[in-house]
Structure formats: structure tokens, C-alpha cells
Motif scaffolding. Structure first.
Motif, PDB file in Angstrom:
ATOM      1  N   CYS A 227       7.554   2.085   4.765  1.00 30.37           N
ATOM      2  CA  CYS A 227       7.601   3.475   3.757  1.00 30.37           C
ATOM      3  C   CYS A 227       8.742   4.230   4.507  1.00 30.37           C
ATOM      4  CB  CYS A 227       6.145   3.949   3.785  1.00 30.37           C
ATOM      5  SG  CYS A 227       6.394   5.485   2.781  1.00 30.37           S
ATOM      6  N   CYS A 229       9.172   6.993   3.548  1.00 28.00           N
ATOM      7  CA  CYS A 229       8.782   8.346   3.256  1.00 28.00           C
ATOM      8  C   CYS A 229       8.000   8.785   4.629  1.00 28.00           C
ATOM      9  CB  CYS A 229       7.995   8.565   2.291  1.00 28.00           C
ATOM     10  SG  CYS A 229       7.286  10.187   1.905  1.00 28.00           S
ATOM     11  N   PHE A 241      -1.346  -1.666   0.531  1.00 27.23           N
ATOM     12  CA  PHE A 241      -0.791  -0.852  -0.347  1.00 27.23           C
ATOM     13  C   PHE A 241      -1.403  -0.648  -1.756  1.00 27.23           C
ATOM     14  CE2 PHE A 241      -0.773  -3.969  -3.439  1.00 27.23           C
ATOM     15  CZ  PHE A 241      -1.300  -5.241  -3.152  1.00 27.23           C
ATOM     16  N   THR A 242      -1.217   0.312  -2.603  1.00 24.65           N
ATOM     17  CA  THR A 242      -2.003   0.612  -3.463  1.00 24.65           C
ATOM     18  C   THR A 242      -1.500  -0.257  -4.755  1.00 24.65           C
ATOM     19  OG1 THR A 242      -2.267   2.959  -2.521  1.00 24.65           O
ATOM     20  CG2 THR A 242      -2.970   2.838  -5.023  1.00 24.65           C
ATOM     21  N   ARG A 244      -0.528  -1.034  -8.709  1.00 22.83           N
ATOM     22  CA  ARG A 244      -0.445  -0.174  -9.841  1.00 22.83           C
ATOM     23  C   ARG A 244      -1.823  -0.144 -10.487  1.00 22.83           C
ATOM     24  NH1 ARG A 244       4.473  -3.687 -11.419  1.00 22.83           N
ATOM     25  NH2 ARG A 244       3.412  -4.776  -9.598  1.00 22.83           N
ATOM     26  N   ASP A 390       6.007  -1.716  -4.520  1.00 18.02           N
ATOM     27  CA  ASP A 390       4.442  -1.412  -4.287  1.00 18.02           C
ATOM     28  C   ASP A 390       4.197   0.067  -3.888  1.00 18.02           C
ATOM     29  OD1 ASP A 390       3.498  -3.470  -5.503  1.00 18.02           O
ATOM     30  OD2 ASP A 390       3.087  -4.678  -3.802  1.00 18.02           O
ATOM     31  N   THR A 391       3.059   0.685  -4.051  1.00 22.44           N
ATOM     32  CA  THR A 391       2.923   1.964  -3.466  1.00 22.44           C
ATOM     33  C   THR A 391       2.441   2.005  -2.117  1.00 22.44           C
ATOM     34  OG1 THR A 391       2.571   2.613  -5.948  1.00 22.44           O
ATOM     35  CG2 THR A 391       1.966   4.279  -4.300  1.00 22.44           C
ATOM     36  N   CYS A 392       2.913   2.825  -1.314  1.00 21.74           N
ATOM     37  CA  CYS A 392       2.349   3.086  -0.149  1.00 21.74           C
ATOM     38  C   CYS A 392       0.849   3.689  -0.073  1.00 21.74           C
ATOM     39  CB  CYS A 392       3.432   3.936   0.957  1.00 21.74           C
ATOM     40  SG  CYS A 392       2.807   4.506   2.238  1.00 21.74           S
ATOM     41  N   SER A 393       0.173   3.267   0.845  1.00 24.33           N
ATOM     42  CA  SER A 393      -1.444   3.578   0.514  1.00 24.33           C
ATOM     43  C   SER A 393      -1.490   4.805   1.556  1.00 24.33           C
ATOM     44  CB  SER A 393      -2.182   2.615   0.997  1.00 24.33           C
ATOM     45  OG  SER A 393      -2.057   2.061   2.281  1.00 24.33           O
ATOM     46  N   ASP A 396       1.937   7.200  -1.112  1.00 23.40           N
ATOM     47  CA  ASP A 396       2.215   7.259  -2.570  1.00 23.40           C
ATOM     48  C   ASP A 396       3.662   6.929  -2.605  1.00 23.40           C
ATOM     49  OD1 ASP A 396      -0.306   7.466  -3.186  1.00 23.40           O
ATOM     50  OD2 ASP A 396      -0.399   9.414  -3.770  1.00 23.40           O
ATOM     51  N   ASP A 397       4.414   6.724  -1.750  1.00 18.30           N
ATOM     52  CA  ASP A 397       5.998   6.560  -2.132  1.00 18.30           C
ATOM     53  C   ASP A 397       6.135   5.164  -2.192  1.00 18.30           C
ATOM     54  OD1 ASP A 397       8.140   8.355  -2.129  1.00 18.30           O
ATOM     55  OD2 ASP A 397       9.200   7.120  -0.708  1.00 18.30           O
ATOM     56  N   ALA A 398       7.292   4.568  -2.563  1.00 15.64           N
ATOM     57  CA  ALA A 398       7.496   3.182  -2.931  1.00 15.64           C
ATOM     58  C   ALA A 398       7.856   2.259  -1.458  1.00 15.64           C
ATOM     59  CB  ALA A 398       8.911   3.039  -3.730  1.00 15.64           C
TER      60      ALA A 398
END
Length: 569
Positions: A227, A229, A241-242, A244, A390-393, A396-398
Motif C-alpha cells: 500500500c 499510502c 485486505f478489505t 469490496r 483490493d482495498t488496504c485493510s 482504505d487505499d488501493a
RNA sequence: CGGAGCGUGGCGCAGUCUGGUAGCGCACUUGACUGGGGGUCAAGAGGUCGCCGGUUCAAAUCCGGCCGCUCCGACCA
């Protein structure tokens, strides 16, 4: 230092790379005459390569000592019983090189040394007063890898720096661990290889947590989830990951005809729904037990997470006939009616509401399949494979995915070895306790390969000064006496300063010498030619620089020192 | 272990389909010329064509088996 002469070097440069070499580092190591292959994953290291390896070892040694570790040496050849004691004879099994001694006793060539160091501990340490401890060695390891790969990246015989720590408790352990972690960053930085530390799985080494030091490169064999971010970084095999947003439905369980639709993509298209509205079944043989894994249709099962969630040793997909035997219908499987003890569910299907799942009949699916109402699982655990996008847990960034090479790995072992091998110490209260162990590995030749991969151009290697086989590559041009005496005095002075000097004393054309100098990659090239000498000048060129500069011959040594010093910033 | 490919002088390759003389470039040796980015000419040395077996008058080439190496996957410093 003695001056090396190109004419006498053991090994030669190649104009063309052997066809077997794929990656830049492998091609360059071969072309520059540094390594020669003997068998799959087994290499010889010619003199310049060995110089580099010794320099890398020295850097490691300095950083290990600075981290409070003591160098030692353990045997590479070991009785197999030691491995039976820890329970790894089987789990490590196929990778162990086995051999018999003359008394028919089975010995193994050690692939790593957790067993022997734990054995040492119990023979040497009795009291908490002897702790903490940190020891390391640099030694050849043997692993009968199923698939050697990428030149030096994955081999069957290699030098590993392996370190081990013993502490009275978790807090004390953390100090040792942190010191090692910092030492690792220092080592890779000093060797000119950028790394990221990523969360990893401890695999066959065992233990609770581990971090890998990864050199990001497209030729790597590991998938790394990053990530940009928040800095989260993990090996894909354990990345979190989170998922969708689910797109579940509420309603009665009802069948829907789906003739010939056996894939999630096909199902979503057929019904005009997103993949997040479906549940996917995947079948695995987990430690010999057929296991029904359920995850949302847009996700993939991560086998390693599956193994860890079930506290198992191994898993593989079921063969088609095994699926049938278990009574499940491939392409149309449903968790409804399956013994919950054999089902593992990912949270993505547990919290989703109603999903479209199989109906256990060919050509049929079911709508509104709802966890808790229609089916349950004995185990609910994250078994999803993180994918790029996928979303970073954490933030929330990709997430992105990159390839990388694992250069080092540090582990918190806990009581993984001490307990089965009954290594203990007495604490201040006279109680017998189990030490908290850590282990820390670096692949030395792999690190050299990564350094080449990270530092090269189209012409050849650009050695970081810290690990270059030669600091200075002298190119004499023209055979006049002037050139000869200038070369002799400059190389002698440089050697006197402790620099490694390689002089190309061959009767070759300028082009050949320059090309070989570029290929072999010494940080500084000094050209001494009759033409320049007429103006009293010699020429300096840093390997990484585009331009050369001329300096008066009397300033040559000083200028060379300055040029080299400019690299150390 | 599943899938793909490749094994012919030190390195890179052609020749194999369509059986008959082992060939090219680089590297190597000797000599001459040349001399600041892989130079030129001449003369050389070096290969039981991965191994074993079969077919054939004849096998690098066809057939069978084995071995080795590389790449993609399952596994790890």
C-alpha cells in the motif's frame, strides 16, 4: 592489496550470454566470468565473485556483531534423529539431502540450524543468568529444492548467514528482534540493494510471526502486496485486505436453472448480477481431509491462509474424482447440507446476506443462500487472497502487487523448537522455563545476485563500491614504456592504499578492454594511454557516470581516491 | 511432482522434417599488419552430435528407453 592482472585471471568474459540465463543478473554474472554452473542450482564462484561474497560476509559480520551477536560455527552434517526430535524430519522431508555413513546411520546435510542450535542451548545454557543470547554463523546450507531457479536466486547449495536468539520472555525477545531487524536494513543498504520489510508466513521454519526483507524486482518469485499510502506491505500469501462491498440479497431460498453455467463469471453474466452476489465453493484436501471452502465469488482462496486457519500442515486442491467421491458437484456445489465440520467459510460470505450459490445439482443454482439460516461452517476465518486493486485493510487505499526476491527472513519462533526438544533454563525463582527463540537468515549469494540486478546497465555490472571485487580497473592503452611505467606506479600506489586493483594487461584493442571493464563493473576505471600521457594526463571514469575526466598524471592517485570517496555518500 | 522447451567444439547457433561429406559466428593457438569502444589477413588446434538400445548397407537425422538443463506452476535465504 596485490594487483590482479586480467591476463592471469581464472575465468574469462563472454561476449554472449549462455542461453540458459534469463535475468540480467544471471547473464551478467556468467558473462563477466564470475560464476560457472556445475548442476541445477549448484555453482562455482570464481575469484572475483568470491571476493564479493567475502565482502558481503564482512558487512554482515560487522552488523551482526553490532547487533550483539557472536559468530560461531555448527556442523553441516547432522544425524537425522535431531530432525525427528523437532518433528521436522517429515515436514521438511523432501528438501533434506539424506546420506548414510559407513555404519549405516542416516545423516542429513543441514538446510538450516534451528535444531542444532537448540541442541546446543540445552547442552550449554542452564540459567536465566546466561540469557539473553544471540549467535550467528555463515555456512553452506543444502536444500534439495524441487525447482532451482533464476541462476543464484534459488539454488540447492548456498551460504546462509543464520542467527539465533534466546530470551527469557517476550519483552526481552523483542529487543533482540528489533536489533536484528535494524541490522538487516543496514546490511542491505550497505550492499546497495533497496529492500522492503513485509509481513510473511513462517512456513517450514515455524513460529508465530515473521518478516521478509524483499528486493522488489520483476524477476522475483514472490508476490508482494503493497500500500503506497500507508506503507502496509505483506507477502501475498498472508496479505490482509478489505473485500469490496458485498451485494447480497434478502429472500427465500429458491432454485434457479443455470444450464451449462459452471464458473462464477458465467454465472454472473447469465443472471446479470455482480460476482459479489455469488458464493464460490473450492475443494481442498487438508491434511488428508476433504474440505469445503466457501468464499465470495469475486475472491480467490489463499491456500496458506486456509492451512493456517485450520491449523493444518498441507493442503492441495481436490482432484475431480475426489470431489465426486466426497459427494460434491463441481460447478454447482452448495454448502447447504454439508457437514459443517468439513466446511470453512470466509467472512465475506458470512456477513453478505443472501448469495447465489450452487444447488448441488448439475445445471442448478440457488438464490438467497444465507449463512446461519441455510448453512453453517465449523470454521469462519479470512481465507481470501489479496489481489492488486483490493482495498488496504489499514487505510482504505488501493493495494498494488509487485514481484520480489526474498533476501532475508526474520522469525519469532517462540517455543517451536525449545519445547519439543526440551531446551529449558531455570529462572530466578528456580522454575524451569522455555526460552523464547528467534531466527534470522540471509542468503549470501542471493544477495550478490540482487546487488547485480539492482546495479547494472546495458553494458554490464555497476558494482556498489562496498562489495565490488575490484575498486579500480586500470586500462593501459598502447605498449609504450611510458605507459608501462605509469601503470606500474599508479597501480602500486593504489594497492598501497588498500584498494583492490585490476589491471588489464592483455594485448587487446581498446574496445575490447573498455567493454570488459564495463561488463565487470569496477566502480572506477583509469585509462592510461600513450595519447593522454603525451599531455601528461590520464583519464578517470566512474562506472555509473556518463563522462570521463582527465587529470594530470601526478594527481592521478589523489583524484582516484576522491572519485571513489564521492561514491560513499 | 504436473505443463512446455532444449541438449551438436569454451559461448551463441545452423544442419534433424526429407538418413549418406559435421558446418557458421565468437573465443582459442601461431605469424603479420593494426592500435582510444569487441580491427584485418593467413595458417592451425579443438566435437564418439547427452547416454543406452533398436531400424538400416548407412543414423546428429528415424524409433524406443533413460539422463541432464531451462522456463511456467505447486514449495523457500
Amino acid at each position: 592489496m596485490p594487483v590482479a592482472r586480467m591476463s592471469g585471471l581464472f575465468g574469462r568474459t563472454l561476449r554472449e550470454a549462455p542461453a540458459d540465463a534469463d535475468s540480467a543478473n544471471h547473464q551478467l554474472l556468467l558473462r563477466s566470468g564470475l560464476i560457472v554452473q556445475l548442476a541445477a542450482g549448484v555453482y562455482s564462484f570464481l575469484p572475483p565473485a568470491w571476493t564479493t561474497l567475502l565482502k558481503i560476509e564482512q558487512i554482515i559480520r560487522e552488523e551482526m556483531v553490532a547487533a550483539g551477536s557472536q559468530e560461531m560455527r555448527m556442523p553441516a552434517i547432522q544425524p537425522r534423529e535431531l530432525w525427528e526430535e523437532s518433528g521436522r524430519a517429515d515436514s521438511y522431508g523432501p528438501v533434506l539431502f539424506n546420506l548414510k555413513d559407513r555404519r549405516d546411520r542416516t545423516m542429513v546435510l543441514a538446510p538450516t540450524h534451528e535444531e542444532s542450535v537448540t541442541d546446543l542451548f540445552r547442552k550449554v545454557v542452564q540459567s536465566y543468568r546466561d540469557l539473553p543470547q544471540s549467535v550467528f554463523q555463515m555456512q553452506t546450507k543444502f536444500r534439495d529444492e524441487p525447482r532451482p531457479r533464476g541462476g543464484l536466486v534459488r539454488v540447492r547449495e548456498f551460504i546462509m548467514k543464520d542467527a539465533y536468539t534466546f530470551d527469557v520472555d517476550d519483552d526481552a525477545f523483542q529487543l533482540n528482534y528489533n536489533a536484528m531487524r535494524q541490522a538487516y536494513y543496514n546490511i542491505f543498504e550497505r550492499c546497495g540493494v533497496p529492500v522492503v520489510a513485509v509481513q510473511a508466513d513462517s512456513g517450514a521454519i515455524g513460529g508465530k510471526q515473521s518478516e521478509e526483507f524483499i528486493f522488489l524486482t520483476e524477476i522475483g518469485e514472490d508476490n508482494i502486496i503493497l500500500c503506497s499510502c500507508c506503507g502496509y506491505a505483506a507477502n501475498q500469501e498472508r496479505a490482509e485486505f478489505t473485500p469490496r462491498e458485498a451485494a447480497g440479497t434478502v429472500g427465500e431460498l429458491e432454485d434457479v436453472e443455470t444450464p451449462g453455467v459452471t464458473t462464477i463469471e458465467g454465472l454472473a453474466n447469465f443472471l446479470g448480477i455482480p460476482a459479489q452476489s455469488t458464493a464460490k465453493a473450492a475443494f481442498f484436501l487438508v491434511d488428508g481431509e476433504p474440505t469445503f471452502a466457501v468464499i465470495r465469488g469475486d475472491l480467490e482462496v489463499n491456500e496458506l491462509k486456509l492451512i493456517n486457519a485450520l491449523d493444518a500442515l498441507e493442503a492441495r486442491p481436490l482432484l475431480p474424482e475426489e470431489v465426486e467421491e466426497a459427494g460434491w458437484v463441481a460447478g454447482y456445489a452448495s454448502p447447504i447440507g454439508v457437514d459443517p465440520a468439513r466446511v470453512i467459510a470466509d467472512p465475506s460470505v458470512v456477513d453478505a446476506g443472501g448469495l447465489v450459490a450452487g444447488a448441488n445439482r448439475v445445471g442448478m443454482h440457488a438464490r438467497n443462500v444465507t449463512y446461519g439460516r441455510d448453512w453453517t461452517a465449523a470454521t469462519v476465518a479470512d481465507i481470501g487472497m489479496a489481489q492488486p486493486g483490493d482495498t488496504c485493510s489499514e487505510c482504505d487505499d488501493a493495494l498494488e502487487m509487485r514481484r520480489g526476491i526474498e533476501l532475508g527472513h526474520i522469525f519469532k519462533l517462540g517455543a517451536r523448537y525449545a519445547e519439543p526438544m526440551e531446551a529449558t533454563f531455570l529462572d530466578a525463582d528456580g522454575e524451569r522455563r522455555t526460552p523464547i527463540m528467534g531466527c534470522y537468515g540471509i542468503g549470501v549469494e542471493r544477495l550478490m545476485a540482487a546487488a547485480v540486478q539492482a546495479n547494472h546497465d546495458d553494458l554490464g555490472i555497476i558494482w556498489p563500491r562496498s562489495i565490488a571485487p575490484y575498486d579500480v580497473h586500470i586500462v593501459p592503452l598502447g605498449g609504450s614504456d611510458d605507459v608501462g611505467s605509469a601503470v606500474a606506479s599508479i597501480e602500486a600506489e593504489l594497492a598501497q592504499l588498500g584498494l583492490n586493483v585490476l589491471t588489464d594487461d592483455r594485448d587487446e584493442r581498446a574496445g575490447v578492454k573498455f567493454n570488459d571493464a564495463d561488463l565487470m563493473g569496477a566502480p572506477l576505471r583509469i585509462t592510461i594511454g600513450a595519447r593522454g600521457l603525451r599531455q601528461g594526463q590520464i583519464e578517470l571514469k566512474l562506472r555509473h557516470a556518463a563522462e570521463s575526466s582527465s587529470v594530470p598524471i601526478d594527481d592521478a592517485v589523489t583524484a582516484a581516491q576522491e572519485a571513489l570517496a564521492s561514491l560513499d555518500g
